[in-house]
Design an enzyme around this catalytic site. Structure first.
Site, mmCIF file in Angstrom:
data_model
loop_
_atom_site.group_PDB
_atom_site.id
_atom_site.type_symbol
_atom_site.label_atom_id
_atom_site.label_comp_id
_atom_site.label_asym_id
_atom_site.label_seq_id
_atom_site.Cartn_x
_atom_site.Cartn_y
_atom_site.Cartn_z
ATOM 1 N N ASP A 169 -0.173 7.129 9.148
ATOM 2 C CA ASP A 169 -0.844 8.122 8.295
ATOM 3 C C ASP A 169 -0.273 8.054 6.882
ATOM 4 O O ASP A 169 0.946 7.968 6.707
ATOM 5 C CB ASP A 169 -0.649 9.531 8.856
ATOM 6 C CG ASP A 169 -1.448 9.770 10.126
ATOM 7 O OD1 ASP A 169 -2.305 8.925 10.452
ATOM 8 O OD2 ASP A 169 -1.225 10.809 10.771
ATOM 9 N N HIS A 178 0.373 4.252 15.160
ATOM 10 C CA HIS A 178 -0.259 4.878 16.316
ATOM 11 C C HIS A 178 -1.741 4.525 16.367
ATOM 12 O O HIS A 178 -2.304 4.026 15.393
ATOM 13 C CB HIS A 178 -0.062 6.400 16.311
ATOM 14 C CG HIS A 178 -0.560 7.077 15.069
ATOM 15 N ND1 HIS A 178 0.118 7.051 13.870
ATOM 16 C CD2 HIS A 178 -1.677 7.818 14.834
ATOM 17 C CE1 HIS A 178 -0.545 7.748 12.960
ATOM 18 N NE2 HIS A 178 -1.647 8.218 13.515
ATOM 19 N N LYS A 196 -9.792 16.719 9.858
ATOM 20 C CA LYS A 196 -10.714 15.728 10.416
ATOM 21 C C LYS A 196 -10.825 15.998 11.921
ATOM 22 O O LYS A 196 -9.852 15.857 12.654
ATOM 23 C CB LYS A 196 -10.201 14.305 10.168
ATOM 24 C CG LYS A 196 -11.188 13.223 10.620
ATOM 25 C CD LYS A 196 -10.717 11.847 10.158
ATOM 26 C CE LYS A 196 -11.691 10.763 10.632
ATOM 27 N NZ LYS A 196 -11.038 9.733 11.444
ATOM 28 N N HIS A 215 -2.570 2.360 13.034
ATOM 29 C CA HIS A 215 -2.349 2.683 11.623
ATOM 30 C C HIS A 215 -1.173 3.647 11.512
ATOM 31 O O HIS A 215 -0.741 4.248 12.494
ATOM 32 C CB HIS A 215 -3.599 3.353 11.020
ATOM 33 C CG HIS A 215 -3.876 4.711 11.583
ATOM 34 N ND1 HIS A 215 -4.384 4.897 12.862
ATOM 35 C CD2 HIS A 215 -3.684 5.960 11.081
ATOM 36 C CE1 HIS A 215 -4.508 6.185 13.106
ATOM 37 N NE2 HIS A 215 -4.079 6.864 12.043
#
Length: 358
Positions: free
Chosen positions: A236, A290, A215, A234
């Site tokens: 990962d 993060h 991404k 969020h």
């Protein structure tokens, strides 16, 4: 040509606006923690994201080798994020990958729209901007390009950018080399849990099923950076995430109750431990909360490769060797896709908690 209905943040940013639309303004409780990222990066006091020198990880000197592995394990357990230096991927290749991504995003928006994704129909690969509202109903200040890069037989090259011409070759070679680095990291983390070297890699799908998804995140200049986020807080869902960036600061980690800004370390790859490894290790390795800040002066671009297990073939749960009477399983069995769905359902959880939802 596919024309997406999604609002492109780049178009908004270049329109000359001085006030950002309300849907990009973060909730009041978040705003107090958003500062000037350039000032934040300059701070010398406080905790610092660890830098791990991988030069010794395959050293013939057992003392040097074990020292390197111990430092990596300590960073994975204490922070869940680190800068990797001397990682073995040539600087020249990394520069080609960055140049290819920057050249794509330098194209006119109309040209990029030819690669637009369509989340409504399940076409998630391609050029996009955030469509679905999250728990607080806000949008993120970013556009992106997303696609699977490894294994090679699972790629859909029809949606890879044709411009620049080096995009395919540079990105493919980077993915191949990153896949090798992932094996090295997973082996070290396995040994750190007292398991055989290949165990974690096997548990996330092995060479055949472990997926690498790229991404490229494009964060335009923002006229009111104190009100917006490039990426909201969020963790990962991946096993591991590897990140390159264009040396513009933006990444923040929630560590010991405070947001810590990652410094820009030349020739490094940032690596996150994801939820998948936290679950398999029963919390011994951390998937850290993060987020990404934006700024007025500079465009920020990052290249995140998410290394993920197959969606439904594997049950993610704490490995038996990580569980005891004193440390019972902290996470229930779920497939990877069930874990993602569970996190979406729990999106309203307190963002000030740095634990993944169980």
């Amino acid at each position: 040509m596919v024309i997406s209905a999604a609002p492109r943040v780049e178009r908004l940013a270049s329109s000359g606006i001085e006030v950002i639309p309300q849907e990009y303004v973060r909730p009041q409780e978040e705003l107090t923690s958003i500062g000037n990222v350039f000032e934040e990066e300059k701070k010398e006091e406080g905790p610092r994201v660890p830098t791990i020198n991988l030069k010794g990880i395959n050293s013939e000197d057992p003392v040097e080798r074990e020292k390197c592995k111990e430092e990596l394990k300590k960073a994975a357990a204490g922070w869940g994020v680190m800068h990797l230096v001397n990682h073995g991927i040539p600087d020249e290749l990394i520069e080609r990958v960055k140049k290819a991504g920057e050249t794509f995003f330098d194209l006119p928006i109309e040209e990029k729209e030819k690669y637009a994704n369509d989340q409504a129909t399940g076409k998630i690969q391609g050029y996009g901007s955030k469509l679905a509202n999250n728990a607080c109903g806000q949008l993120e200040w970013e556009d992106y390009f997303f696609h699977l890069v490894y294994p090679e037989d699972k790629r859909d090259l029809s949606i890879w950018p044709k411009t620049p011409t080096d995009y395919k070759e540079a990105t493919s070679e980077y993915a191949r080399q990153l896949r090798g680095l992932a094996t090295t990291i997973l082996s070290t983390l396995s040994l750190g849990l007292g398991l055989e070297a290949g165990r974690l890699e096997k548990e996330v799908g092995g060479m055949e099923e472990f997926l690498l998804q790229l991404k490229i995140n494009y964060y335009p200049r923002c006229p009111q950076p104190e009100l917006a986020l490039g990426v909201e807080a969020h963790t990962d869902v991946s096993a591991l995430t590897f990140i390159l960036h264009n040396m513009v600061p933006g990444l923040q980690l929630f560590y010991e109750g405070k947001w810590v800004t990652a410094k820009c370390v030349p020739n490094s790859i940032i690596m996150h431990i994801g939820d998948t490894i936290e679950i398999l290790s029963n919390g011994k390795y951390k998937s850290i909360l993060h987020r990404g800040l934006v700024n007025k002066e500079k465009v920020r671009i990052s290249w995140a490769v998410f290394c993920e297990p197959p969606k439904e073939k594997i049950i993610l749960q704490p490995l038996p060797e990580t569980v005891s009477e004193e440390e019972p399983p902290r996470y229930p069995p779920r497939t990877f896709v069930q874990h993602i769905e569970h996190k979406l359902f729990r999106r309203t959880q307190d963002l000030h908690s740095n634990r993944i939802s169980k």
